[in-house]
Design an enzyme around this catalytic site. Structure first.
Site, PDB file in Angstrom:
ATOM      1  N   ASP A  14       6.943  14.064 -16.711  1.00  0.00           N
ATOM      2  CA  ASP A  14       8.392  14.050 -16.888  1.00  0.00           C
ATOM      3  C   ASP A  14       8.723  12.968 -17.922  1.00  0.00           C
ATOM      4  O   ASP A  14       7.824  12.354 -18.530  1.00  0.00           O
ATOM      5  CB  ASP A  14       9.138  13.905 -15.546  1.00  0.00           C
ATOM      6  CG  ASP A  14       9.141  12.487 -14.984  1.00  0.00           C
ATOM      7  OD1 ASP A  14       8.489  11.600 -15.584  1.00  0.00           O
ATOM      8  OD2 ASP A  14       9.787  12.261 -13.940  1.00  0.00           O
ATOM      9  N   HIS A  15      10.024  12.719 -18.118  1.00  0.00           N
ATOM     10  CA  HIS A  15      10.470  11.761 -19.131  1.00  0.00           C
ATOM     11  C   HIS A  15      10.003  10.332 -18.826  1.00  0.00           C
ATOM     12  O   HIS A  15       9.962   9.495 -19.706  1.00  0.00           O
ATOM     13  CB  HIS A  15      11.998  11.797 -19.235  1.00  0.00           C
ATOM     14  CG  HIS A  15      12.655  11.599 -17.895  1.00  0.00           C
ATOM     15  ND1 HIS A  15      12.710  12.615 -16.950  1.00  0.00           N
ATOM     16  CD2 HIS A  15      13.239  10.532 -17.324  1.00  0.00           C
ATOM     17  CE1 HIS A  15      13.308  12.156 -15.859  1.00  0.00           C
ATOM     18  NE2 HIS A  15      13.640  10.898 -16.065  1.00  0.00           N
ATOM     19  N   CYS A  72       4.524  11.004 -13.793  1.00  0.00           N
ATOM     20  CA  CYS A  72       5.968  10.764 -13.791  1.00  0.00           C
ATOM     21  C   CYS A  72       6.160   9.249 -13.805  1.00  0.00           C
ATOM     22  O   CYS A  72       5.200   8.513 -14.080  1.00  0.00           O
ATOM     23  CB  CYS A  72       6.667  11.457 -12.614  1.00  0.00           C
ATOM     24  SG  CYS A  72       6.285  10.819 -10.974  1.00  0.00           S
ATOM     25  N   GLY A  73       7.363   8.776 -13.520  1.00  0.00           N
ATOM     26  CA  GLY A  73       7.603   7.341 -13.614  1.00  0.00           C
ATOM     27  C   GLY A  73       6.680   6.538 -12.704  1.00  0.00           C
ATOM     28  O   GLY A  73       6.061   5.559 -13.111  1.00  0.00           O
ATOM     29  N   THR A  74       6.596   6.975 -11.458  1.00  0.00           N
ATOM     30  CA  THR A  74       5.734   6.284 -10.487  1.00  0.00           C
ATOM     31  C   THR A  74       4.464   7.047 -10.164  1.00  0.00           C
ATOM     32  O   THR A  74       3.544   6.482  -9.562  1.00  0.00           O
ATOM     33  CB  THR A  74       6.494   6.109  -9.156  1.00  0.00           C
ATOM     34  OG1 THR A  74       6.873   7.417  -8.700  1.00  0.00           O
ATOM     35  CG2 THR A  74       7.731   5.235  -9.317  1.00  0.00           C
ATOM     36  N   HIS A 105     -15.215  12.347  -2.841  1.00  0.00           N
ATOM     37  CA  HIS A 105     -14.955  12.637  -1.427  1.00  0.00           C
ATOM     38  C   HIS A 105     -13.902  13.730  -1.214  1.00  0.00           C
ATOM     39  O   HIS A 105     -14.001  14.485  -0.254  1.00  0.00           O
ATOM     40  CB  HIS A 105     -14.480  11.370  -0.695  1.00  0.00           C
ATOM     41  CG  HIS A 105     -15.566  10.362  -0.495  1.00  0.00           C
ATOM     42  ND1 HIS A 105     -15.447   9.310   0.380  1.00  0.00           N
ATOM     43  CD2 HIS A 105     -16.798  10.239  -1.055  1.00  0.00           C
ATOM     44  CE1 HIS A 105     -16.562   8.579   0.349  1.00  0.00           C
ATOM     45  NE2 HIS A 105     -17.383   9.122  -0.526  1.00  0.00           N
ATOM     46  N   ARG A 140     -20.208  16.719   4.983  1.00  0.00           N
ATOM     47  CA  ARG A 140     -19.102  16.160   5.782  1.00  0.00           C
ATOM     48  C   ARG A 140     -17.819  16.067   4.963  1.00  0.00           C
ATOM     49  O   ARG A 140     -16.728  16.271   5.496  1.00  0.00           O
ATOM     50  CB  ARG A 140     -19.491  14.808   6.397  1.00  0.00           C
ATOM     51  CG  ARG A 140     -19.559  13.629   5.462  1.00  0.00           C
ATOM     52  CD  ARG A 140     -20.106  12.399   6.202  1.00  0.00           C
ATOM     53  NE  ARG A 140     -19.913  11.164   5.461  1.00  0.00           N
ATOM     54  CZ  ARG A 140     -20.637  10.791   4.402  1.00  0.00           C
ATOM     55  NH1 ARG A 140     -21.589  11.578   3.923  1.00  0.00           N
ATOM     56  NH2 ARG A 140     -20.404   9.634   3.790  1.00  0.00           N
ATOM     57  N   HIS A 141     -17.942  15.813   3.685  1.00  0.00           N
ATOM     58  CA  HIS A 141     -16.736  15.775   2.846  1.00  0.00           C
ATOM     59  C   HIS A 141     -16.164  17.187   2.674  1.00  0.00           C
ATOM     60  O   HIS A 141     -14.946  17.376   2.703  1.00  0.00           O
ATOM     61  CB  HIS A 141     -17.037  15.146   1.493  1.00  0.00           C
ATOM     62  CG  HIS A 141     -17.409  13.695   1.604  1.00  0.00           C
ATOM     63  ND1 HIS A 141     -16.665  12.795   2.336  1.00  0.00           N
ATOM     64  CD2 HIS A 141     -18.447  12.996   1.097  1.00  0.00           C
ATOM     65  CE1 HIS A 141     -17.226  11.601   2.283  1.00  0.00           C
ATOM     66  NE2 HIS A 141     -18.323  11.699   1.539  1.00  0.00           N
TER      67      HIS A 141
HETATM   68  C1  RB5 Z   1      12.587   9.813 -12.832  1.00  0.00           C
HETATM   69  O1  RB5 Z   1      13.570   8.860 -13.135  1.00  0.00           O
HETATM   70  C2  RB5 Z   1      11.683   9.289 -11.721  1.00  0.00           C
HETATM   71  O2  RB5 Z   1      12.330   9.417 -10.505  1.00  0.00           O
HETATM   72  C3  RB5 Z   1      10.365  10.047 -11.719  1.00  0.00           C
HETATM   73  O3  RB5 Z   1       9.749   9.883 -12.940  1.00  0.00           O
HETATM   74  C4  RB5 Z   1       9.355   9.623 -10.673  1.00  0.00           C
HETATM   75  O4  RB5 Z   1       9.149   8.251 -10.698  1.00  0.00           O
HETATM   76  C5  RB5 Z   1       9.594  10.132  -9.321  1.00  0.00           C
HETATM   77  O5  RB5 Z   1       8.811   9.943  -8.383  1.00  0.00           O
END
Ligand code: RB5
Length: 154
Positions: A14-15, A72-74, A105, A140-141
């Protein structure tokens, strides 16, 4: 540099991870036997990460690609979204050890990272590890993976 096998890999972001996607694509270009398809997004305009997760994972579910990288951002939203899709095992990894374990695993077929969390250097090492590490094939895995995937039918 050669990876473990020829690998068809799809990538999407994403952005919040546009620059990280470009950095990851540069790392993937080091591997002559990895074929990369970029599913977007391509501009800084805001997009919804579930849409990107769906696009990338559809390539894997259909068999057109073997593995994916979603950003994505996080890395949180896009990994959670990816894990809703059939056959997907998305691993959010911000360290090399987790990246290796997610392959050995968990046989993760999708790697997730956050563009606002990790620098390009560490992300590159994570990607190099993730694309060159095979599933251990340990019984096992495999049993645990089978149980994990069966949870979707409960
Ligand atoms: C977008 O602003 C942000 O929410 C997205 O990139 C992400 O971090 C969501 O989990």
């Amino acid at each position: 540099m050669k990876g473990v096998n020829t690998l068809k890999l799809v990538i999407g972001c994403d952005h919040g991870a546009l620059e990280l996607k470009d950095a990851v694509k540069k790392v993937l270009a080091e591997f002559e036997d990895i074929q990369v398809e970029d599913m977007g997004t391509y501009t800084a305009a805001s997009v919804d990460y579930p849409d990107i997760a769906e696009k990338v994972c559809a390539e894997i579910t259909s068999g057109r690609a073997e593995r994916g990288i979603v950003l994505c951002g996080t890395g949180l939203g896009i990994s959670i979204a990816a894990n809703k899709l059939p056959g997907i095992r998305a691993a959010l990894c911000h360290d090399v050890f987790s990246a290796r374990m997610s392959r050995e695993h968990n046989d993760a077929n999708v790697l997730a990272m956050g563009g606002r969390v990790i620098g390009f250097g560490p992300a590159g090492e994570i990607v190099r590890t993730w694309v060159t590490t095979d599933f251990s094939q340990d019984e096992r895995h495999q049993r645990r993976i089978d149980k994990m995937m069966a949870l979707a039918d409960k």
